[in-house]
Design a protein around this motif. Structure first.
Motif, PDB file in Angstrom:
ATOM      1  N   LEU A 221      -9.443  15.350   4.793  1.00 37.12           N
ATOM      2  CA  LEU A 221      -8.057  15.351   4.293  1.00 37.12           C
ATOM      3  C   LEU A 221      -7.269  14.159   4.837  1.00 37.12           C
ATOM      4  CD1 LEU A 221      -7.202  19.162   4.593  1.00 37.12           C
ATOM      5  CD2 LEU A 221      -7.510  17.845   2.477  1.00 37.12           C
ATOM      6  N   ILE A 222      -7.442  13.884   6.112  1.00 34.05           N
ATOM      7  CA  ILE A 222      -6.753  12.750   6.732  1.00 34.05           C
ATOM      8  C   ILE A 222      -7.193  11.441   6.073  1.00 34.05           C
ATOM      9  CG2 ILE A 222      -6.527  11.403   8.869  1.00 34.05           C
ATOM     10  CD1 ILE A 222      -6.810  14.145  10.361  1.00 34.05           C
ATOM     11  N   ILE A 223      -8.482  11.290   5.914  1.00 39.46           N
ATOM     12  CA  ILE A 223      -9.017  10.066   5.308  1.00 39.46           C
ATOM     13  C   ILE A 223      -8.520   9.922   3.873  1.00 39.46           C
ATOM     14  CG2 ILE A 223     -11.135   8.963   4.490  1.00 39.46           C
ATOM     15  CD1 ILE A 223     -12.470  10.163   7.067  1.00 39.46           C
ATOM     16  N   ARG A 224      -8.604  10.998   3.097  1.00 41.26           N
ATOM     17  CA  ARG A 224      -8.169  10.930   1.702  1.00 41.26           C
ATOM     18  C   ARG A 224      -6.684  10.575   1.603  1.00 41.26           C
ATOM     19  NH1 ARG A 224      -9.810  15.783  -0.814  1.00 41.26           N
ATOM     20  NH2 ARG A 224      -7.820  16.736  -0.297  1.00 41.26           N
ATOM     21  N   ALA A 225      -5.858  11.190   2.426  1.00 41.56           N
ATOM     22  CA  ALA A 225      -4.416  10.919   2.381  1.00 41.56           C
ATOM     23  C   ALA A 225      -4.111   9.464   2.717  1.00 41.56           C
ATOM     24  CB  ALA A 225      -3.678  11.846   3.338  1.00 41.56           C
ATOM     25  N   HIS A 226      -4.735   8.943   3.758  1.00 37.45           N
ATOM     26  CA  HIS A 226      -4.490   7.551   4.153  1.00 37.45           C
ATOM     27  C   HIS A 226      -5.059   6.564   3.124  1.00 37.45           C
ATOM     28  CE1 HIS A 226      -2.400   7.964   7.920  1.00 37.45           C
ATOM     29  NE2 HIS A 226      -3.308   8.815   8.377  1.00 37.45           N
ATOM     30  N   LYS A 227      -6.230   6.868   2.570  1.00 42.90           N
ATOM     31  CA  LYS A 227      -6.802   5.977   1.555  1.00 42.90           C
ATOM     32  C   LYS A 227      -5.935   5.938   0.304  1.00 42.90           C
ATOM     33  CE  LYS A 227     -11.686   5.507   2.473  1.00 42.90           C
ATOM     34  NZ  LYS A 227     -13.042   5.623   1.948  1.00 42.90           N
ATOM     35  N   GLU A 228      -5.468   7.085  -0.141  1.00 40.30           N
ATOM     36  CA  GLU A 228      -4.611   7.118  -1.324  1.00 40.30           C
ATOM     37  C   GLU A 228      -3.327   6.338  -1.080  1.00 40.30           C
ATOM     38  OE1 GLU A 228      -4.139  11.226  -2.488  1.00 40.30           O
ATOM     39  OE2 GLU A 228      -6.242  11.371  -3.108  1.00 40.30           O
ATOM     40  N   ALA A 229      -2.748   6.514   0.091  1.00 36.68           N
ATOM     41  CA  ALA A 229      -1.535   5.763   0.423  1.00 36.68           C
ATOM     42  C   ALA A 229      -1.824   4.267   0.463  1.00 36.68           C
ATOM     43  CB  ALA A 229      -0.965   6.240   1.760  1.00 36.68           C
ATOM     44  N   PHE A 230      -2.924   3.893   1.093  1.00 36.22           N
ATOM     45  CA  PHE A 230      -3.282   2.480   1.207  1.00 36.22           C
ATOM     46  C   PHE A 230      -3.485   1.853  -0.162  1.00 36.22           C
ATOM     47  CE2 PHE A 230      -6.379  -0.916   1.239  1.00 36.22           C
ATOM     48  CZ  PHE A 230      -5.843  -1.784   2.172  1.00 36.22           C
ATOM     49  N   TRP A 231      -4.328   2.464  -0.987  1.00 39.94           N
ATOM     50  CA  TRP A 231      -4.652   1.855  -2.279  1.00 39.94           C
ATOM     51  C   TRP A 231      -3.444   1.835  -3.216  1.00 39.94           C
ATOM     52  CZ3 TRP A 231      -8.274  -1.404  -2.200  1.00 39.94           C
ATOM     53  CH2 TRP A 231      -9.416  -1.206  -1.446  1.00 39.94           C
ATOM     54  N   SER A 232      -2.515   2.758  -3.044  1.00 41.42           N
ATOM     55  CA  SER A 232      -1.336   2.760  -3.923  1.00 41.42           C
ATOM     56  C   SER A 232      -0.423   1.569  -3.655  1.00 41.42           C
ATOM     57  CB  SER A 232      -0.561   4.076  -3.793  1.00 41.42           C
ATOM     58  OG  SER A 232       0.108   4.142  -2.545  1.00 41.42           O
ATOM     59  N   ILE A 233      -0.499   0.993  -2.468  1.00 40.40           N
ATOM     60  CA  ILE A 233       0.358  -0.154  -2.135  1.00 40.40           C
ATOM     61  C   ILE A 233      -0.452  -1.371  -1.681  1.00 40.40           C
ATOM     62  CG2 ILE A 233       2.396   1.216  -1.583  1.00 40.40           C
ATOM     63  CD1 ILE A 233       1.625   0.936   1.378  1.00 40.40           C
ATOM     64  N   SER A 234      -1.746  -1.373  -1.945  1.00 41.34           N
ATOM     65  CA  SER A 234      -2.599  -2.467  -1.474  1.00 41.34           C
ATOM     66  C   SER A 234      -2.206  -3.819  -2.060  1.00 41.34           C
ATOM     67  CB  SER A 234      -4.073  -2.169  -1.754  1.00 41.34           C
ATOM     68  OG  SER A 234      -4.304  -2.081  -3.146  1.00 41.34           O
ATOM     69  N   ASP A 235      -1.556  -3.834  -3.231  1.00 35.84           N
ATOM     70  CA  ASP A 235      -1.106  -5.108  -3.800  1.00 35.84           C
ATOM     71  C   ASP A 235      -0.131  -5.821  -2.863  1.00 35.84           C
ATOM     72  OD1 ASP A 235      -2.694  -4.776  -5.996  1.00 35.84           O
ATOM     73  OD2 ASP A 235      -1.063  -4.174  -7.342  1.00 35.84           O
ATOM     74  N   LEU A 236       0.680  -5.053  -2.139  1.00 34.60           N
ATOM     75  CA  LEU A 236       1.597  -5.656  -1.164  1.00 34.60           C
ATOM     76  C   LEU A 236       0.819  -6.367  -0.063  1.00 34.60           C
ATOM     77  CD1 LEU A 236       4.158  -2.730  -0.735  1.00 34.60           C
ATOM     78  CD2 LEU A 236       4.497  -4.846  -2.041  1.00 34.60           C
ATOM     79  N   LEU A 237      -0.242  -5.734   0.411  1.00 34.84           N
ATOM     80  CA  LEU A 237      -1.067  -6.336   1.465  1.00 34.84           C
ATOM     81  C   LEU A 237      -1.795  -7.569   0.935  1.00 34.84           C
ATOM     82  CD1 LEU A 237      -2.189  -6.241   4.345  1.00 34.84           C
ATOM     83  CD2 LEU A 237      -4.058  -4.836   3.453  1.00 34.84           C
ATOM     84  N   ILE A 238      -2.321  -7.472  -0.263  1.00 33.66           N
ATOM     85  CA  ILE A 238      -3.045  -8.602  -0.857  1.00 33.66           C
ATOM     86  C   ILE A 238      -2.129  -9.814  -0.971  1.00 33.66           C
ATOM     87  CG2 ILE A 238      -4.087  -9.419  -3.011  1.00 33.66           C
ATOM     88  CD1 ILE A 238      -5.243  -6.501  -3.262  1.00 33.66           C
ATOM     89  N   THR A 239      -0.916  -9.599  -1.442  1.00 37.40           N
ATOM     90  CA  THR A 239       0.050 -10.696  -1.576  1.00 37.40           C
ATOM     91  C   THR A 239       0.385 -11.297  -0.212  1.00 37.40           C
ATOM     92  OG1 THR A 239       0.980  -9.704  -3.573  1.00 37.40           O
ATOM     93  CG2 THR A 239       2.361 -11.298  -2.396  1.00 37.40           C
TER      94      THR A 239
END
Length: 118
Positions: free
Chosen positions: A67-85
């Protein structure tokens, strides 16, 4: 700069600062240390001491860890474009996130940034 020479002392510091700020401000994770290692056209990132004590302790239970991993991964991938930029700007290269691994029990996050010339 060629893709074989991604990390200079200056770009390494910019990337380190970018990653620390992103994980703190966007995901509420506070890495105690960040290690960067370059291979070919990729930068391997290891963030240590990232998770809260409650998450680390809860992760001893496999179901809670998932559950912890899934929650953090979903949060990460939902805003990963910000990190990529931000990482692209820090390195002066186009960046893609090609891998994300979270291990709350070991208190580590691993990230692979694949770079190419813009």
């Amino acid at each position: 700069m060629t893709c074989g020479q991604i990390l200079t002392p200056e770009s390494s510091q910019r990337l380190h600062d970018t990653l620390a700020q992103f994980f703190d401000s966007q995901l509420g994770l506070h890495p105690g240390s960040i290690f960067l290692d370059e291979h070919n056209s990729s930068v391997y990132v290891i963030l240590k001491h990232v998770f809260a004590d409650a998450e680390r302790n809860g992760a001893k239970d496999k179901r809670i860890a998932e559950l912890i991993i899934r929650a953090h991964k979903e949060a990460f991938w939902s805003i990963s474009d910000l990190l990529i930029t931000a990482c692209s700007k820090a390195l002066g290269l186009a960046v893609e996130v090609s891998s994300l691994l979270l291990d709350p029990e070991s208190n580590l996050v691993s990230l692979v940034l694949t770079c190419r010339k813009e």
